[in-house]
Design an enzyme around this catalytic site. Structure first.
Site, mmCIF file in Angstrom:
data_model
loop_
_atom_site.group_PDB
_atom_site.id
_atom_site.type_symbol
_atom_site.label_atom_id
_atom_site.label_comp_id
_atom_site.label_asym_id
_atom_site.label_seq_id
_atom_site.Cartn_x
_atom_site.Cartn_y
_atom_site.Cartn_z
ATOM 1 N N ASN A 155 -30.885 -12.254 -44.157
ATOM 2 C CA ASN A 155 -30.098 -11.491 -45.124
ATOM 3 C C ASN A 155 -29.801 -12.454 -46.272
ATOM 4 O OD1 ASN A 155 -28.288 -9.968 -46.541
ATOM 5 N ND2 ASN A 155 -26.888 -9.622 -44.827
ATOM 6 N N GLU B 203 -25.958 -4.634 -38.107
ATOM 7 C CA GLU B 203 -27.100 -4.417 -39.001
ATOM 8 C C GLU B 203 -28.268 -5.341 -38.646
ATOM 9 O OE1 GLU B 203 -23.837 -4.864 -41.596
ATOM 10 O OE2 GLU B 203 -24.765 -3.579 -43.105
ATOM 11 N N ARG C 62 -14.824 -4.148 -55.832
ATOM 12 C CA ARG C 62 -15.526 -3.124 -56.624
ATOM 13 C C ARG C 62 -14.642 -1.889 -56.791
ATOM 14 N NH1 ARG C 62 -20.826 -2.866 -53.041
ATOM 15 N NH2 ARG C 62 -20.195 -4.794 -52.047
ATOM 16 N N ARG D 247 -33.333 -7.972 -44.680
ATOM 17 C CA ARG D 247 -32.502 -6.942 -45.276
ATOM 18 C C ARG D 247 -32.860 -6.896 -46.763
ATOM 19 N NH1 ARG D 247 -26.094 -6.484 -45.024
ATOM 20 N NH2 ARG D 247 -25.980 -4.378 -45.829
ATOM 21 N N HIS E 22 -25.598 0.825 -47.413
ATOM 22 C CA HIS E 22 -25.116 0.551 -46.047
ATOM 23 C C HIS E 22 -25.974 1.280 -45.011
ATOM 24 C CE1 HIS E 22 -20.966 -0.482 -47.842
ATOM 25 N NE2 HIS E 22 -21.582 -1.598 -47.510
#
Ligand code: ADP
Length: 410
Positions: free
Chosen positions: A12, A393, A252, A104, A192
């Protein structure tokens, strides 16, 4: 070679760090399950470009290596980092051999709805998506290119954060703007997806009653979004064209009237970079609280602005829950996951209390239990089951990569 001798690396990659997990393959018949993979190491290379450092731990958290080196010439940093990482892995794998790398990759554009084996053609397509995710896509591609250069023998698989949502209905994919922009790629991609794919993957085992039902998954971490799933397929999500939309996040903004952007640019004379920094790095829980982007600190803060930031976060989750339940035509299950979703009993309790009108009845004792495990936290009489399911993940990427490596695997 038997399964036990094979290993898969999951990467990742960000701008200055690459997180990794390494799994050995326990069994490799054609039906791939979670038990086929065993985690051996995890860690990261951090400080890429400035002060590179490789740290790896075993599954019990014991540090196996902590090594620093001088940064190389510009443009070589990901290569040097991944060369060091793969060499260390090769030296520490015993009899096993690294055979594949799963990445990823944030954006799979309008095309990819499943993981894909990297070929020169695929890489070319992925480069065209840099403009769709300029803050994230270049780093994943840098890691892919670095492995191609340093270890061309390894099969590489791209696993996308957008892929899980690609088959959502057209009404969930569009904005009401002239069609030519849709054709150019201005669509509601959703993100996601690897987290949601993992939840969908474990649901038949963990909560079989919900497997074919109407479920909202709330992925509440530093990035936060929610996904409406019908029979484990995404039908809508709170994020859209970018990972800015929907819920407020650590830094964010989440959903904001585009008129605000016009105002900032036209009336206040802000430039694009300033607006980007405001929306991505200075807003959300940090912007509202002025205290922190970290939910743990906000929960313990006496500052009224911290309390107000939490109120706003809860309020938006509640609104989106109603909207997604409407998109699903009802609700059978609500699942909390990621850092805040898995750990903040307060956030779960407040969201569930506001959703009492939907038939949600929280088991307050179960909600306070602190184990990191899959668990139901609604009462037996609740019309909607509420679960905590820790996401993974990396495991999802490893499973997808294993499927790509074994011909005919499901
Ligand atoms: P990401 O992977 O997107 O960086 P995580 O899923 O790790 O994010 O979630 C990070 C968030 O989880 C932070 O806001 C952090 O404060 C929150 N978090 C972690 N543990 C707890 C806890 N015990 N209570 C409340 N919030 C927590």
């Amino acid at each position: 070679m038997s399964g036990e001798n094979r290993a898969m690396l999951v990467l990742n990659a960000g701008s200055s760090s690459i997180k990794f997990e390494l799994y050995t393959v326990v069994d490799e018949d054609r039906i791939i399950t979670d038990e086929d993979l065993e985690q051996r190491f995890e860690g990261q290379v951090e400080g890429i470009g400035t002060a590179p450092r490789l740290i790896a731990r075993d599954p019990d958290g014991h540090i196996l290596i902590d090594e620093r080196w001088a940064p190389g010439p510009p443009g070589t940093n990901h290569q040097v980092a991944l060369k060091r990482l793969t060499t260390w892995i090769d030296d520490n794998l015993g009899d096993a051999q690294l055979i594949g790398v799963g990445h990823r990759v944030v954006h799979g554009g309008p095309v990819y709805s499943t993981p894909v084996v990297i070929t020169p053609e695929v890489l070319e397509v992925l480069r065209t998506y840099i403009s769709l995710a300029p803050l994230h896509q270049p780093h994943s591609l840098a890691a892919i290119e670095a492995i191609l250069y340093t270890r061309p023998d390894l099969l590489q698989v791209a696993c996308f954060d957008t892929a899980f949502h690609r088959n959502h209905p057209i009404v969930a994919d569009q904005y009401a703007i002239p069609r030519e922009y849709y054709e150019q790629g201005v669509r509601r991609y959703g993100f996601h997806g690897l987290s949601y794919a993992y939840i969908a993957h474990v649901l038949p085992i963990v909560a079989p009653d919900l497997s074919e039902g109407r479920v909202v998954v709330a992925h509440l971490g530093s990035g936060a979004s929610m996904c409406a799933m019908k029979a484990r397929q995404s039908i809508d999500s709170t994020m859209g064209f970018s990972a800015l939309d929907g819920l407020p996040m650590g830094t964010r903004s989440g959903n904001i009237d585009p008129g605000v952007l016009l105002y900032w640019i036209q009336e206040l004379g802000m430039d694009v970079k300033q607006v980007e920094t405001l929306l991505y790095r200075q807003s959300g829980l940090l912007g509202l609280s002025g205290v922190s982007n970290d939910m743990r600190l906000l929960e313990h803060s006496d500052d009224p602005n911290a309390a107000e930031a939490i109120d706003y976060f809860i309020y938006r989750i509640n609104r989106e829950l109603g909207a997604l339940a409407a998109a699903l035509g009802g609700l059978d299950g609500l699942i909390f996951t990621a850092g805040i979703g898995e750990n903040s009993a307060m956030v779960r309790e407040r969201v569930c209390t506001l959703a009492t009108w939907m038939g949600i009845e929280l088991d307050e004792v179960a909600n306070l239990h602190r184990a990191k495990s899959n668990r139901c936290i609604s009462t037996d009489g609740s019309a909607v089951q509420v679960w905590i399911i820790p996401t993974d993940e990396e495991k999802m990427i490893a499973l997808d990569t294993l499927r790509a490596v074994i011909p005919g695997a499901q």
